[in-house]
Design a protein around this motif. Structure first.
Motif, PDB file in Angstrom:
ATOM      1  N   ILE A 307     -32.270  -4.205 -37.086  1.00  7.48           N
ATOM      2  CA  ILE A 307     -33.524  -3.236 -36.879  1.00  7.48           C
ATOM      3  C   ILE A 307     -32.940  -1.885 -37.508  1.00  7.48           C
ATOM      4  CG2 ILE A 307     -35.211  -2.278 -35.392  1.00  7.48           C
ATOM      5  CD1 ILE A 307     -34.481  -4.644 -33.534  1.00  7.48           C
ATOM      6  N   ARG A 308     -34.160  -1.129 -38.156  1.00  5.45           N
ATOM      7  CA  ARG A 308     -33.599   0.030 -38.459  1.00  5.45           C
ATOM      8  C   ARG A 308     -34.733   1.067 -38.675  1.00  5.45           C
ATOM      9  NH1 ARG A 308     -33.940   1.041 -44.478  1.00  5.45           N
ATOM     10  NH2 ARG A 308     -32.816   2.992 -45.217  1.00  5.45           N
ATOM     11  N   PHE A 309     -34.298   2.151 -37.951  1.00  9.82           N
ATOM     12  CA  PHE A 309     -35.372   3.477 -38.245  1.00  9.82           C
ATOM     13  C   PHE A 309     -34.757   4.399 -39.170  1.00  9.82           C
ATOM     14  CE2 PHE A 309     -36.153   0.991 -34.407  1.00  9.82           C
ATOM     15  CZ  PHE A 309     -37.430   1.325 -33.981  1.00  9.82           C
ATOM     16  N   PHE A 310     -35.842   5.180 -39.741  1.00 12.12           N
ATOM     17  CA  PHE A 310     -35.101   6.098 -40.749  1.00 12.12           C
ATOM     18  C   PHE A 310     -36.204   7.197 -41.076  1.00 12.12           C
ATOM     19  CE2 PHE A 310     -37.257   2.129 -42.740  1.00 12.12           C
ATOM     20  CZ  PHE A 310     -38.268   2.868 -43.597  1.00 12.12           C
ATOM     21  N   VAL A 311     -35.772   8.124 -41.552  1.00 10.35           N
ATOM     22  CA  VAL A 311     -36.592   9.387 -42.000  1.00 10.35           C
ATOM     23  C   VAL A 311     -35.830  10.078 -43.106  1.00 10.35           C
ATOM     24  CG1 VAL A 311     -35.434  11.029 -40.372  1.00 10.35           C
ATOM     25  CG2 VAL A 311     -37.729  11.404 -41.244  1.00 10.35           C
ATOM     26  N   GLY A 312     -36.424  10.151 -44.153  1.00  8.04           N
ATOM     27  CA  GLY A 312     -35.853  10.873 -45.443  1.00  8.04           C
ATOM     28  C   GLY A 312     -36.521  11.753 -46.151  1.00  8.04           C
ATOM     29  N   TYR A 313     -35.654  12.395 -47.091  1.00 10.63           N
ATOM     30  CA  TYR A 313     -36.462  13.611 -47.881  1.00 10.63           C
ATOM     31  C   TYR A 313     -35.931  13.247 -49.383  1.00 10.63           C
ATOM     32  CZ  TYR A 313     -37.637  18.502 -49.028  1.00 10.63           C
ATOM     33  OH  TYR A 313     -38.247  19.325 -49.461  1.00 10.63           O
ATOM     34  N   ARG A 314     -36.808  13.710 -50.172  1.00  8.64           N
ATOM     35  CA  ARG A 314     -36.602  13.799 -51.630  1.00  8.64           C
ATOM     36  C   ARG A 314     -36.323  14.866 -52.271  1.00  8.64           C
ATOM     37  NH1 ARG A 314     -40.744   9.439 -51.039  1.00  8.64           N
ATOM     38  NH2 ARG A 314     -39.556   7.639 -51.252  1.00  8.64           N
ATOM     39  N   PHE A 315     -34.993  15.161 -52.677  1.00  8.04           N
ATOM     40  CA  PHE A 315     -34.890  16.465 -53.407  1.00  8.04           C
ATOM     41  C   PHE A 315     -35.025  16.436 -55.040  1.00  8.04           C
ATOM     42  CE2 PHE A 315     -32.493  16.170 -49.332  1.00  8.04           C
ATOM     43  CZ  PHE A 315     -32.507  17.506 -49.012  1.00  8.04           C
ATOM     44  N   TYR A 316     -36.224  16.840 -55.632  1.00 11.11           N
ATOM     45  CA  TYR A 316     -36.614  17.075 -56.747  1.00 11.11           C
ATOM     46  C   TYR A 316     -35.639  17.783 -57.832  1.00 11.11           C
ATOM     47  CZ  TYR A 316     -40.630  13.830 -55.671  1.00 11.11           C
ATOM     48  OH  TYR A 316     -41.226  12.894 -55.390  1.00 11.11           O
ATOM     49  N   ARG A 317     -35.125  18.683 -57.382  1.00 18.46           N
ATOM     50  CA  ARG A 317     -34.485  19.934 -57.939  1.00 18.46           C
ATOM     51  C   ARG A 317     -33.268  19.856 -57.763  1.00 18.46           C
ATOM     52  NH1 ARG A 317     -38.648  25.282 -57.844  1.00 18.46           N
ATOM     53  NH2 ARG A 317     -40.530  24.472 -58.528  1.00 18.46           N
ATOM     54  N   LEU A 318     -32.900  19.037 -57.120  1.00 17.98           N
ATOM     55  CA  LEU A 318     -31.097  18.917 -56.846  1.00 17.98           C
ATOM     56  C   LEU A 318     -30.427  18.458 -57.946  1.00 17.98           C
ATOM     57  CD1 LEU A 318     -28.867  19.399 -54.739  1.00 17.98           C
ATOM     58  CD2 LEU A 318     -29.151  17.165 -54.016  1.00 17.98           C
ATOM     59  N   VAL A 319     -30.697  17.468 -58.342  1.00 16.16           N
ATOM     60  CA  VAL A 319     -29.935  16.951 -59.806  1.00 16.16           C
ATOM     61  C   VAL A 319     -30.222  17.981 -61.024  1.00 16.16           C
ATOM     62  CG1 VAL A 319     -29.604  15.133 -61.408  1.00 16.16           C
ATOM     63  CG2 VAL A 319     -30.223  14.696 -58.928  1.00 16.16           C
ATOM     64  N   GLU A 320     -31.381  18.521 -61.068  1.00 17.13           N
ATOM     65  CA  GLU A 320     -31.719  19.404 -62.122  1.00 17.13           C
ATOM     66  C   GLU A 320     -30.748  20.548 -62.045  1.00 17.13           C
ATOM     67  OE1 GLU A 320     -35.464  21.867 -64.146  1.00 17.13           O
ATOM     68  OE2 GLU A 320     -35.877  20.358 -62.402  1.00 17.13           O
TER      69      GLU A 320
END
Length: 327
Positions: A307-320
């Motif tokens: 069983i897995r609970f998760f919360v995430g965030y996407r960093f659009y400019r980090l790689v750039e």
């Protein structure tokens, strides 16, 4: 505890699936992995159910391009019930890899230390609050894996439901078909079925101190994801069976028995949550259940789960930003 997966750039219908593989993603996770088994006694319509002391782990995960993984660790303040359910030693490696056309599940487990999870059905007069039977020497070893093919892989995405590096934009489903193999060993020097310890059991049941179950099986089923705006709910069910080899060793005599029988397999997984362009969160689960006819008066059923609970965030400019600094 670890969880790895990969992505493969194959053609999809972009009106159904949106990809975030080029976006760096960070998430917090909480994971629970475990197994259980039961011994059904056909002559008495009764069973003994054994479980280890479950354990929650906390950690983090990342996604970028083809790479993705979760790392989670046990924290003492989360698991404080050894006095009630007994201590359990474990090594639990479960990997669920979701590709475009395939699902690959691999597991290796070692558990030592179990408790009876249904004492109300085994011990006369038992009531909540009474001591739970514990056996710290009971062991299980399990190893196996499966590969499942996803037919409607252009419109339906397992990765959107379980990896969250994609988003299912429209509801869709797919038939699935696969095959797998498993080998399970159960050991306990004092046996698993004892009419002296559990008076409700029939006296004519011959106890055993070791059982080895192995099977090659085939399975098929269907998976579907419901979508409402950025909210989703996904369910997947595969059912199958195969021929099994079963070996048992009787407790008192030490005599070994080997028989062939039929195994019944149920593979059930699901996920639910919110999957937006920036934030996402939810939970997912996987259960694999193996039902094996052991001999004339016993069935052994083994199951594993996570069983897995998760919360995430996407960093659009980090790689750039990192790439610009290198220029």
């Amino acid at each position: 505890s670890t969880r790895f997966f990969a992505t493969t750039p194959l053609k999809t219908d972009t009106s159904f699936i949106k990809s975030y593989s080029d976006v760096f993603t960070f998430r917090l996770v909480s994971i629970n992995k475990s197994n259980k088994f039961s011994i059904d006694l056909n002559q008495s319509n009764n069973s003994i159910k054994y479980k280890p002391n479950s354990q929650w782990n906390l950690g983090f995960g990342i996604n970028y391009k083809w790479l993705g993984f979760d790392l989670a660790f046990s924290l003492p303040f989360l698991n404080k019930d050894d006095a009630i359910l007994g201590p359990t030693k474990r090594l639990d490696l479960q990997t669920n890899i979701y590709l475009r056309k395939l699902i690959v599940d691999v597991f290796f487990q070692f558990y030592k230390g179990y408790h009876v999870s249904n004492p109300q059905n085994i011990i006369p007069g038992w009531k909540p609050g009474d001591a739970i039977p514990i056996n710290q020497n009971m062991k299980s070893y399990s190893l196996g894996g499966s590969v499942i093919y996803v037919f409607n892989n252009r419109e339906f995405s397992y990765k959107a439901a379980f990896n969250l590096n994609e988003r299912q934009k429209k509801r869709a489903g797919s038939f699935i078909l696969g095959a797998g193999i498993f080998n399970i060993t159960l050991k306990n020097d004092s046996g698993f079925v004892s009419s002296n310890s559990f008076p409700e059991l029939p006296v004519n049941v011959t106890d055993f101190d070791k059982a080895v179950l192995g099977s090659l099986y085939f399975e098929g089923g269907y998976a579907y994801t419901f979508v409402y705006n950025n909210w989703y709910a996904s369910l997947s069910l595969a059912i199958g069976g195969g021929l099994s080899s079963i070996k048992t060793r009787e407790l008192l005599s030490g005599d070994a028995r080997k028989t062939n029988a039929f195994s019944f397999i149920v593979d059930f997984r699901g996920s639910m949550g919110y999957n937006g362009d920036i934030w996402y969160g939810g939970f997912s689960f996987f259960t694999g259940n193996f039902f094996v006819n052991n001999r004339e008066n016993l069935n052994i059923n083994f199951g594993l789960s996570n069983i897995r609970f998760f919360v995430g965030y996407r960093f659009y400019r980090l790689v750039e930003n990192i790439q610009n600094r290198k220029k």
